[in-house]
Design a protein around this motif. Sequence first.
Motif, PDB file in Angstrom:
ATOM      1  N   VAL A  55      -1.824  16.169  -4.724  1.00  0.00           N
ATOM      2  CA  VAL A  55      -2.304  15.515  -3.511  1.00  0.00           C
ATOM      3  C   VAL A  55      -1.701  16.220  -2.300  1.00  0.00           C
ATOM      4  N   LEU A  56      -2.537  16.739  -1.434  1.00  0.00           N
ATOM      5  CA  LEU A  56      -2.070  17.420  -0.228  1.00  0.00           C
ATOM      6  C   LEU A  56      -1.741  16.441   0.892  1.00  0.00           C
ATOM      7  N   LYS A  57      -2.515  15.373   0.953  1.00  0.00           N
ATOM      8  CA  LYS A  57      -2.326  14.418   2.047  1.00  0.00           C
ATOM      9  C   LYS A  57      -3.040  13.120   1.711  1.00  0.00           C
ATOM     10  N   VAL A  58      -2.457  12.003   2.135  1.00  0.00           N
ATOM     11  CA  VAL A  58      -3.077  10.690   1.994  1.00  0.00           C
ATOM     12  C   VAL A  58      -3.284  10.115   3.390  1.00  0.00           C
ATOM     13  N   VAL A  85       0.833  -1.207   0.000  1.00  0.00           N
ATOM     14  CA  VAL A  85       0.000   0.000   0.000  1.00  0.00           C
ATOM     15  C   VAL A  85       0.868   1.258   0.000  1.00  0.00           C
ATOM     16  N   ARG A  86       2.033   1.193   0.606  1.00  0.00           N
ATOM     17  CA  ARG A  86       2.937   2.354   0.591  1.00  0.00           C
ATOM     18  C   ARG A  86       3.330   2.740  -0.837  1.00  0.00           C
ATOM     19  N   THR A  87       3.392   1.747  -1.722  1.00  0.00           N
ATOM     20  CA  THR A  87       3.672   2.044  -3.125  1.00  0.00           C
ATOM     21  C   THR A  87       2.573   2.926  -3.708  1.00  0.00           C
ATOM     22  N   LEU A 117      -3.032   5.680 -12.892  1.00  0.00           N
ATOM     23  CA  LEU A 117      -2.564   4.429 -12.294  1.00  0.00           C
ATOM     24  C   LEU A 117      -1.760   3.608 -13.286  1.00  0.00           C
ATOM     25  N   TRP A 118      -2.193   3.596 -14.539  1.00  0.00           N
ATOM     26  CA  TRP A 118      -1.552   2.762 -15.553  1.00  0.00           C
ATOM     27  C   TRP A 118      -0.201   3.300 -15.978  1.00  0.00           C
ATOM     28  N   THR A 119       0.164   4.506 -15.539  1.00  0.00           N
ATOM     29  CA  THR A 119       1.472   5.067 -15.889  1.00  0.00           C
ATOM     30  C   THR A 119       2.520   4.785 -14.818  1.00  0.00           C
ATOM     31  N   CYS A 120       2.115   4.177 -13.713  1.00  0.00           N
ATOM     32  CA  CYS A 120       3.040   3.911 -12.597  1.00  0.00           C
ATOM     33  C   CYS A 120       3.611   2.503 -12.739  1.00  0.00           C
ATOM     34  N   PHE A 133       3.003   6.888  -4.912  1.00  0.00           N
ATOM     35  CA  PHE A 133       2.554   7.300  -6.239  1.00  0.00           C
ATOM     36  C   PHE A 133       1.632   8.518  -6.147  1.00  0.00           C
ATOM     37  N   LEU A 134       0.693   8.494  -5.228  1.00  0.00           N
ATOM     38  CA  LEU A 134      -0.259   9.596  -5.100  1.00  0.00           C
ATOM     39  C   LEU A 134       0.431  10.888  -4.675  1.00  0.00           C
ATOM     40  N   ARG A 135       1.355  10.797  -3.743  1.00  0.00           N
ATOM     41  CA  ARG A 135       2.028  11.999  -3.250  1.00  0.00           C
ATOM     42  C   ARG A 135       2.956  12.613  -4.300  1.00  0.00           C
TER      43      ARG A 135
END
Length: 255
Positions: free
Chosen positions: A61-64, A37-39, A112-115, A43-45
């Motif tokens: 993204v400001l925060k997850v 999940v950290r992956t 998502l598909w670009t990560c 990615f989001l950050r």
Amino acid sequence: MALSPELYGTPASRLDSFVAQWLQPNREWKEEVLDAVRTVEQFLRAETFEGEGGLDQEVQVLKVVKVGSFGNGTVLRSSAEVELVVFLSCFRSFQQEARHHHTVLRMIRKKLWTCQDLLDLGLEVLGVSQGVPDDLAFIIHTRWTSEPVTVTIVPAYRALGPSVPSSQLHPEVYVRLIKAGGYPGHFSPSFCELQRNFVKHRPTKLKSFLRLVKHWYLQAHHPGSGRPYPQRGRRVQMGHSRSEGQPVPEAGLLL
């Protein structure tokens, strides 16, 4: 529906042992799931999303925030379902969040598909799930045992600001919430840190009780192999389920 003999026949004096033996996950399994999940969180950050549909040119993204069972410490053994609330720079009000909610979900799904890191974990996008509010669901796999982990992403307006207050919220937050209207529970993710912290910092005894409640619910409503797919009909908020009469799995109990 009768409960499993193990729980139904366990006296109150042995419930702590029951939780430790059957419900509480071991540290190695939990860490492996969180590593995958950290992956997603990284990615989001790190990602900047291109605005569309009236949004800013760049959305960050400001925060997850990890919420649900993994966020507050009440996860059940082998329940690899993790929910992430994502606070975004493009939302400056509850109304903006409601207006652009689905646009953001489409933007994230496309990215998502670009990560490559997510692709290496066997990314499988399930799509947008209808709920209160709707979310984006997908599956990745742990690095060592290749166990599937279902991840859901819920975009939200950062109503509480950069830091979560330890005391009462400013009344203006509630005024803005009331004026925004919306279906009951739609803006609940904006307050997810309060929900998470309410349980996270409670004694272990209470968390064990919550695990028992969730285990009882799953045994009573999702027995055997006929249990519906984890992310369908998932969330219960403000006393409402996703649809009338539809059972709600463990991840949606907000415990």
